[in-house]
Enzyme design. Sequence first.
Site, short mmCIF file in Angstrom:
data_model
loop_
_atom_site.label_atom_id
_atom_site.label_comp_id
_atom_site.label_asym_id
_atom_site.label_seq_id
_atom_site.Cartn_x
_atom_site.Cartn_y
_atom_site.Cartn_z
N GLU A 230 40.44 5.80 -31.18
CA GLU A 230 40.79 7.03 -30.64
C GLU A 230 41.96 7.26 -31.45
OE1 GLU A 230 40.70 6.12 -26.74
OE2 GLU A 230 41.16 8.50 -26.05
N ASP B 132 41.55 3.76 -20.48
CA ASP B 132 41.40 5.10 -19.75
C ASP B 132 39.99 5.11 -19.38
OD1 ASP B 132 41.24 6.52 -21.85
OD2 ASP B 132 43.83 6.84 -21.45
N ASP C 139 39.02 7.96 -20.46
CA ASP C 139 38.29 8.84 -21.18
C ASP C 139 38.12 7.78 -22.48
OD1 ASP C 139 38.45 10.45 -21.03
OD2 ASP C 139 40.97 11.56 -22.07
N ASP D 110 41.03 3.02 -25.61
CA ASP D 110 42.33 2.97 -24.40
C ASP D 110 41.61 2.25 -23.45
OD1 ASP D 110 44.56 3.84 -25.22
OD2 ASP D 110 44.39 5.72 -24.75
#
Length: 649
Positions: free
Chosen positions: A440, A515, A517, A513
């Site tokens: 990403e 997180d 997103d 990640d």
Amino acid sequence: MVLKTEDVRSGPATGYDAADITVLEGLDPVRKRPGMYIGSTGPSGLHHLVWEVVDNAVDEAMAGYCTQIDVTLLADGGVRVSDNGRGIPTGPMPKYGGRSAAEVVLTVLHAGGKFGEGGGYKVSGGLHGVGISVVNALSTRLVLEIDRDGDHHVMEFVDGGTPTGPLRVVGTAPRGRTGTTVTFWPDAGIFEEVEFRAQTVVERLQVMAFLNRGLEIRFVDERPEGKAAQTFKYKDGIIDYVRHLNASKEALFRKVASLDRREEAMEVEIALQWNTGFYESIHSFANGISTVDGGMHEEGFKKALTNVANKYARAKGTLKDKDDNLLGEDIREGLTAIVSVRLQDPQFEGQTKGKLGNVPVRSLVERATNEKLAEWFEENPREANQIIQKGMLAARARVAARSARDLTRRKSALDGAGLPGKLVDCSSRDPRESEMFIVEGNSAGGSAKDARNPRLQAILPIRGKILNVERARIDKMLKNTEIQALISAVGAGLADDFDVTKIRYHKVIILADADVDGSHIRTLLLTFFFRQMKPLVEGGFVYVAQPPLYSTLVGKEKVYLKDDAAKEAFLGEHPNHKADFQRLKGLGEMDFSELRDTTMDPGRRSLLQIGVEQAALADEVCSVLMGEDVDLRRQFIQTNAKDVRFLDI
Ligand code: 0RA
């Protein structure tokens, strides 16, 4: 059926003597070849015993004589099924040497519904309809209790159906009560294991309750770890079933359409509702038995549904003369339906006997649906219009998806290898040793490029934002340049054209990640693989990289710790550890060596292989996340917390 007893005895039963041994020959084949009667001696066969007894009680309910069934898993490994039906007949049967009807039912194969002309069942049996005698044959002990004519009768069998004595009246029945109770202990010498699984039983009982409106089914697990008792009773039957199935989804409208039709030898009941998702979920049954591979009833239903929707859309001018008809699959997008038929002699076909073969059923279901669903559309124009609009959207998406697919196919044909510009490929041409990291963001892509082994590891950076289109339908996904890059990098086509033998990497590793997103992108990518490259998932070629959360120094060596639990465990083992713990940041902020050691070096990294079940779950998460219902989203994530952990949601 050969029953030697008849030849041996002339008068009514006088007691238990040598002649009784011949009766046992009736059940012998069952113990010799259990698989022929219950499919297997594994867990499925074991549970079959329960279904057999419950089905008999349900038959009694369908005949209109039983309102309540209790199923109890006993602490000692037995199962008790009790109903408040008429009770198995207790009188002597001259044709069977004067034995009680109850004894015949329990000791003669297929004797269950064969007698009592007037009281016989309209429909009965099916896959499970082998008779309770089979349960008796495969149990070390079976106790039969019957309340009938004010008497409480008991009879006991041991060692696979040997009576310990005749049926006897041992007291009076509770006032006004009739019913049958069968308690049995499965034979550990026959079954691979004899422990029942509560969840399996509960699920089936609930479906039974849904399919038999008003019937109360109680489940009690008296074993040491047993959970609380549960009662299932549904006033609106399969309508409640549809609501139940759609409860975790967002319904397109509140109403549930339903229809039924009875003819002499068969009957059909259908309930249906749409949700805002893209899947069709038709559950069909014949005589209460799930027909997972469909068959005549589903065929008739689908044909009529397509017909009703198109006719309606034309009549109302929603579909214009120039428009093509909607396809069945368009109309069924987001459909949840129950199709339940009952008939005299169901033919279960196919490898797993999951397909209903009786041809006349197709016409009955088709006629009933054509007539009554058309009426429902007329009476509910708002809902009908929503169904048509959704179908038209699906049709547009289908057409767009096809042209996007053709485009990707043409492209890769034209560009030779057709590899996307941003793919940093590996030099090996052997897919078995090659890996592709889907990374990403561009900065993470940069460090991944530095940390990789260029011979074996390829990097495909994708920009998260673009994928992060909520409500992205598949046609949009396919127009997306990131997805196009993904398709050509994998190199094996798409959907029906996907050819897993052509994949360019045997490990496709998602690196996102930890997180929100990142989790969203992981979910979308897995959904994409699940829907459009299923063999890639089925083959075990999809992985999720799990970078650790912490690092700390032990002397000069950096130690990585997966999560808080690993950190605690480490502290337990190193009580004098003084150094700080670093919380690792997102991928983009990891330096070259951190990324190499934690995610790229095959010797040290931690990868999670994704199976079909996990990908399917991601897919479900995706449809819930795309929905607007915040509560539903929260509830879904909570209830699936354990399972969706790999998505970091
Ligand atoms: C044969 C005939 C009748 C009922 C039953 C069997 C029967 C079997 C089972 C098995 C479990 N529960 C059951 N309840 C009933 C008809 C009896 C009559 O005509 O009165």
